[in-house]
Write a protein that holds these residues in place. Sequence first.
Motif, mmCIF file in Angstrom:
data_model
loop_
_atom_site.group_PDB
_atom_site.id
_atom_site.type_symbol
_atom_site.label_atom_id
_atom_site.label_comp_id
_atom_site.label_asym_id
_atom_site.label_seq_id
_atom_site.Cartn_x
_atom_site.Cartn_y
_atom_site.Cartn_z
ATOM 1 N N ILE A 189 0.831 -1.198 0.000
ATOM 2 C CA ILE A 189 0.000 0.000 0.000
ATOM 3 C C ILE A 189 0.870 1.256 0.000
ATOM 4 C CG2 ILE A 189 -1.606 1.320 1.439
ATOM 5 C CD1 ILE A 189 -2.834 -1.443 2.161
ATOM 6 N N ASP A 190 1.998 1.189 0.724
ATOM 7 C CA ASP A 190 2.901 2.344 0.765
ATOM 8 C C ASP A 190 3.710 2.486 -0.523
ATOM 9 O OD1 ASP A 190 2.081 3.125 3.231
ATOM 10 O OD2 ASP A 190 3.636 2.062 4.321
ATOM 11 N N GLY A 191 3.513 1.570 -1.451
ATOM 12 C CA GLY A 191 4.191 1.678 -2.737
ATOM 13 C C GLY A 191 5.650 1.260 -2.718
ATOM 14 N N ALA A 192 6.045 0.436 -1.734
ATOM 15 C CA ALA A 192 7.444 0.025 -1.638
ATOM 16 C C ALA A 192 7.787 -1.013 -2.698
ATOM 17 C CB ALA A 192 7.723 -0.536 -0.252
ATOM 18 N N ALA B 84 -5.325 3.712 1.787
ATOM 19 C CA ALA B 84 -4.438 3.527 2.928
ATOM 20 C C ALA B 84 -5.121 2.565 3.872
ATOM 21 C CB ALA B 84 -4.181 4.850 3.617
ATOM 22 N N PHE B 104 7.988 7.632 4.171
ATOM 23 C CA PHE B 104 8.196 6.459 3.310
ATOM 24 C C PHE B 104 7.236 6.368 2.113
ATOM 25 C CE2 PHE B 104 8.044 1.688 2.777
ATOM 26 C CZ PHE B 104 9.337 1.553 2.312
ATOM 27 N N PRO B 105 5.912 6.465 2.325
ATOM 28 C CA PRO B 105 5.004 6.351 1.175
ATOM 29 C C PRO B 105 5.232 7.454 0.150
ATOM 30 C CG PRO B 105 3.781 6.313 3.246
ATOM 31 C CD PRO B 105 5.179 6.661 3.588
ATOM 32 N N ARG B 152 0.953 7.309 7.970
ATOM 33 C CA ARG B 152 1.445 6.958 6.642
ATOM 34 C C ARG B 152 0.332 7.018 5.607
ATOM 35 N NH1 ARG B 152 4.265 2.571 8.939
ATOM 36 N NH2 ARG B 152 2.762 1.229 7.935
ATOM 37 N N ARG B 156 -0.331 11.044 2.357
ATOM 38 C CA ARG B 156 -0.557 11.079 0.913
ATOM 39 C C ARG B 156 -1.811 11.888 0.625
ATOM 40 N NH1 ARG B 156 -0.942 5.031 0.622
ATOM 41 N NH2 ARG B 156 -2.062 5.459 -1.298
#
Lengths: 288, 355
Positions: A189-192, B84, B104-105, B152, B156
């Motif tokens: 979800i965080d796009g990692a 999210a 991070f995101p 997190r 966004r």
Amino acid sequence: MNNKTINHAAWIFVLPVVALVAFNAIIPLMTVVNYSVQETFGDNTFFWAGVIWFEEVLHSSRFHDALLRQLAFTFTILAIEVPLGVAIALAMPRKGAWVSVCLVTMALPLLIPWNVVGAMWNIFALPDIGLLGRGLNALGFDYNFTRQPGDAWFTLILMDVWHWTSLVVLLAYAGLVSIPDAYYQAAKIDGAGSFAIFRFIQLPKLKRVLTIAVLLRFMDSFMIYTEPFVLTGGGPGNSTTLLSIDLVKIALGQFDLGPAAAMSLIYFLIILLLSWVFYTLMMRSEAQ
Amino acid sequence: MAKITLENLGHSYMESPQSEADWALKKLNIDWEDGGAYALLGPSGCGKTTLLSIISGLLHPSAGRVLFDDKDVTDLPPDQRHIAQVFQFPVVYDTMTVYDNLAFPLRNRHVPEADVDKRVREIAEMIDLTDTLGSRAKGLTADGKQKISLGRGLVRSDVNVIMFDEPLTVIDPHLKWLLRSKLKELHQRVKTTMIYVTHDQTEALTFADKVVVMNLGEVVQIGTPVDLFERPQHTFVGHFIGSPGMNVLPCAVEDGKPHFAGTEIDTASDKNLNDIKGTLQIGVRPEFVQFADKGVPAKVVKVSDAGRFRIVETHADDTSIKLLVPEGQGIPADDAYLAFDRNHTQVYRDGWIVA
């Protein structure tokens, strides 16, 4: 609640363990200590020698060379087996029927007796009849591990990697499957990307098991005897004579009990010291 | 921001589902309006988490479509859906600081560092993490970690929906209340659609504008907390919401009117029950039952004190009926009569309300 009852009768329950440890560790070790400070000319008569054997060993270039070879061997196999083991563990499936197939295949080398491993690789690598040796020569490499030190080292390291990478794989795999799915989902979800997942999720979670893996492989490889003894016997020349092989040569080949005992103790202390340093460093970075 | 539509959605964890029971989710049609605060409420194993995973894209549904603003996203992976999610157990990146966790995101999406900084500080302020920005995320308490997970999602700006999967499970009871009101406040501030999954009715009713009640893979009722309380569409909702839950009594029909224990019961519906096939039941919440001079004859069996009121359990015609009696009001010693509040007494056929 700090009023703990102190009952000295509890010591009685510790006694059996003390006796056991004494018989299987302390007493044998003390006989070595005993030899290390005495000189003998046979007939089972001993004379006090002080610390001359320790001085001799510490100043002997033969010991220095063996120690250097040992360090080179241990750090080389660690540098290969740990990253390789983690990479294989990452590539293994987490679910499904293939899991057990992979695990069993991985565990197989660990089940083979050490002298069999040495004998297997000896034959496998022989330049005239072995699959590996003949194959390499057929490909145009001038390969002969019984004559060329470089080839002997190559074979020795390849054998250890084959035998022991599985241990790192199994430990790392156990660490990987214990990471909850939510971490991977959150990362998605965080796009990692997959590198970020490895760097920020998998590697930190593997830290503990990798500490254990590095310690085990360090200690075992530092004490390795059977496999190189069967494979090369320490040769050609002295090129693959690691500490334990040299120790056996001195103790049982030359029957120099004093120097051999002194060397064993130094050997033991080096392993103890390095293990302690490893462990402390890794635990310290963990605590931060 | 987007409206989310689930169209004929179904999911089964089996390769080839045979019977109805093989489906974890059965034919759902739900519209989640943009900016709403929703709760998804149901007992464990009712399909809540499955539904959530399908919306977030972690799971591909066996049937049906997921639409974000009328755009089909069924086949899109999570990172392209702009959603999210806050999980049951806090997920933080252990080796990073709180700041890096929040960034991070954004960094993964190649946002310029200046914007990252601005956004991270803004969100940290919002969720009270400014003081800990520089420390390692690992050392934080469970509620701090859960705030990072939430943060997190908030950093966004393109997030369509924030989903919460029982986010307060590992939080200390006295902090639960604080975090819950924080969430409510955040929702009013950021106006992002939020879906909150829980099996705890208090959490659902305090957080949500609208509650979706699920049972056995089906949506039983969608409504405001008041709807769910006053007009449960299904006896399950009556049972599941409220403490103690709704009384459900067997219903006999005479002259098209509902009867219980030989007494005619006035209900909110005037429908003639003679035409209705199926098992009929009468549902009335303990809050709407009172002792009276006449009505359903009952015996008091048990009284338990719940603070401001007492829960009285009575037996009428071998059926247990509970009612709430305010503090200071008398309770008949033995034989009594019960009266039901007509507007809050419903008839159910095979579990579903008869309108």
